[in-house]
Write an enzyme that holds these catalytic residues in place. Sequence first.
Site, PDB file in Angstrom:
ATOM      1  N   ALA A  70      -3.382 -11.639  -0.521  1.00 19.88           N
ATOM      2  CA  ALA A  70      -2.203 -12.107   0.209  1.00 19.88           C
ATOM      3  C   ALA A  70      -2.524 -12.458   1.658  1.00 19.88           C
ATOM      4  O   ALA A  70      -1.945 -13.395   2.218  1.00 19.88           O
ATOM      5  CB  ALA A  70      -1.095 -11.052   0.157  1.00 19.88           C
ATOM      6  N   ASN A 150       7.132  -3.851   2.910  1.00 17.92           N
ATOM      7  CA  ASN A 150       6.121  -2.924   2.427  1.00 17.92           C
ATOM      8  C   ASN A 150       6.302  -1.501   2.938  1.00 17.92           C
ATOM      9  O   ASN A 150       5.776  -0.557   2.353  1.00 17.92           O
ATOM     10  CB  ASN A 150       4.719  -3.434   2.785  1.00 17.92           C
ATOM     11  CG  ASN A 150       4.579  -3.766   4.257  1.00 17.92           C
ATOM     12  OD1 ASN A 150       5.398  -4.479   4.821  1.00 17.92           O
ATOM     13  ND2 ASN A 150       3.537  -3.259   4.892  1.00 17.92           N
ATOM     14  N   GLN A 178       4.775  -7.210  -2.358  1.00 20.34           N
ATOM     15  CA  GLN A 178       5.295  -5.895  -2.753  1.00 20.34           C
ATOM     16  C   GLN A 178       6.348  -5.982  -3.849  1.00 20.34           C
ATOM     17  O   GLN A 178       6.564  -5.015  -4.581  1.00 20.34           O
ATOM     18  CB  GLN A 178       5.894  -5.182  -1.536  1.00 20.34           C
ATOM     19  CG  GLN A 178       4.877  -4.743  -0.506  1.00 20.34           C
ATOM     20  CD  GLN A 178       3.926  -3.667  -1.009  1.00 20.34           C
ATOM     21  OE1 GLN A 178       4.148  -3.032  -2.040  1.00 20.34           O
ATOM     22  NE2 GLN A 178       2.844  -3.465  -0.283  1.00 20.34           N
ATOM     23  N   SER A 198      -0.864 -10.386  -4.387  1.00 18.60           N
ATOM     24  CA  SER A 198      -2.166  -9.724  -4.489  1.00 18.60           C
ATOM     25  C   SER A 198      -2.199  -8.858  -5.734  1.00 18.60           C
ATOM     26  O   SER A 198      -1.248  -8.114  -5.998  1.00 18.60           O
ATOM     27  CB  SER A 198      -2.441  -8.842  -3.265  1.00 18.60           C
ATOM     28  OG  SER A 198      -2.985  -9.567  -2.200  1.00 18.60           O
ATOM     29  N   HIS A 200      -3.954  -6.185  -6.416  1.00 17.93           N
ATOM     30  CA  HIS A 200      -4.115  -4.732  -6.276  1.00 17.93           C
ATOM     31  C   HIS A 200      -2.809  -4.000  -5.996  1.00 17.93           C
ATOM     32  O   HIS A 200      -2.778  -2.775  -5.989  1.00 17.93           O
ATOM     33  CB  HIS A 200      -5.169  -4.399  -5.213  1.00 17.93           C
ATOM     34  CG  HIS A 200      -4.718  -4.603  -3.801  1.00 17.93           C
ATOM     35  ND1 HIS A 200      -4.418  -3.557  -2.964  1.00 17.93           N
ATOM     36  CD2 HIS A 200      -4.530  -5.721  -3.086  1.00 17.93           C
ATOM     37  CE1 HIS A 200      -4.075  -4.026  -1.775  1.00 17.93           C
ATOM     38  NE2 HIS A 200      -4.142  -5.344  -1.820  1.00 17.93           N
ATOM     39  N   CYS A 322      -2.501  -1.577   6.792  1.00 20.11           N
ATOM     40  CA  CYS A 322      -3.231  -2.390   7.774  1.00 20.11           C
ATOM     41  C   CYS A 322      -3.078  -1.864   9.197  1.00 20.11           C
ATOM     42  O   CYS A 322      -3.844  -2.242  10.075  1.00 20.11           O
ATOM     43  CB  CYS A 322      -2.762  -3.843   7.707  1.00 20.11           C
ATOM     44  SG  CYS A 322      -1.044  -4.085   8.179  1.00 20.11           S
TER      45      CYS A 322
END
Length: 389
Positions: A70, A150, A178, A198, A200, A322
């Site tokens: 992402a 998120n 998300q 994404s 994961h 992050c």
Amino acid sequence: MIYLDNNATTRIDDAVLDAMLPFLKEEYGNASSLQHKLGRTAHQAIEKSRSSIANYFGASSKEIYFTSGATESINMVLRGIFERYQSIGKHIITTKSEHKAVLTTLEILTKKGAEITYLPLDNQGNINLSDLENSIRPETILVCLMQANNETGVIHPLAKIAEIISSKDVLLFSDTTQAIGKYAFDYAKSGIDICCFSAHKLHGPKGIGGLYIKRKTRPIQIEPLITGGKQENSLRGGTYNTPSIVGMGKAFELISLKYQEQTAELRNYFENRILQEIEDTAVHASHADRLCNTTNILFKHVKSAELMPKLINIAVSSGSACVSGDRDPSHVLTAMGIAAEDALCSLRFSLSKFITKEELDVAIEDIKSAVQKIRKDSPIWQLYKSGVL
């Protein structure tokens, strides 16, 4: 370890790993090498995954593009749209609660002349749709709003947002990372022009993601971020990460409403017990439309930086992965008007389809014990309880 940090990343599903393994060992060909069988097999596997992902979005396979995740997708869209649409304008609309991949990239674009409007949030993390409508100008080229936050799980009403901007000739880009797999949503009919994802975050491998770019009468123009070969219709050069693409396709195939319902029940159970059994706690954005797996809880006068080390058997975070090393309060919570002191005393818990009620019971007891110990030894807590603070 009781894993309650699934918004940071998820455990790979066994079925996903099984799908990937042949392409790490026997079927190791380069998907661009169509002259031989190994290359063609890899190419066919990639196109099968592209089709699986397209089916989820109700899209055409030609509308799905692969990236490393992402963050790359966000950079590609924001930088690429700004580069291509400057003749129309340089104005972009977003909020301060977006992922840092969005906010940092927009900061860079302001140095190149971009004008950014940050819509205010209420204390539940929602935007006012009238503010959005009033912010659109003739030189507005893009509205960038994540589908679900998120850190808090707050869901933006993207379909209504799309209705507002549909007549304005403005593109709508959403970070849907998300939200995917966590609630039912019709992307094809939503009016979203571009969204990113994404693997994961939905029990797939790390390092792979993509974009859904809707095909329109007037094709959306995006300047490539990574140039090289003609992969991804020349939008993203580089050798295909075949095993991860295969894994991502499988992860999309495994998305099930059954798991969403189970997770919502467990999230509500977890929240209710915490609120009932630990005094002076609160759930941020509790009255907002939220993801089924996410809860962000305030433990009054218990710093998250002090609480997390005591939860040695629980994986949890104080916010986005992050920025989890930051000492500053969550930018999401402060954008909602939450006091910095309370933001620093908040933890995010994010569940997955693998969590059990028994694990949550153990986690709750550990959290209770840790909070009580910290408060017992805290002069600030004693002053607060005595009414001085």
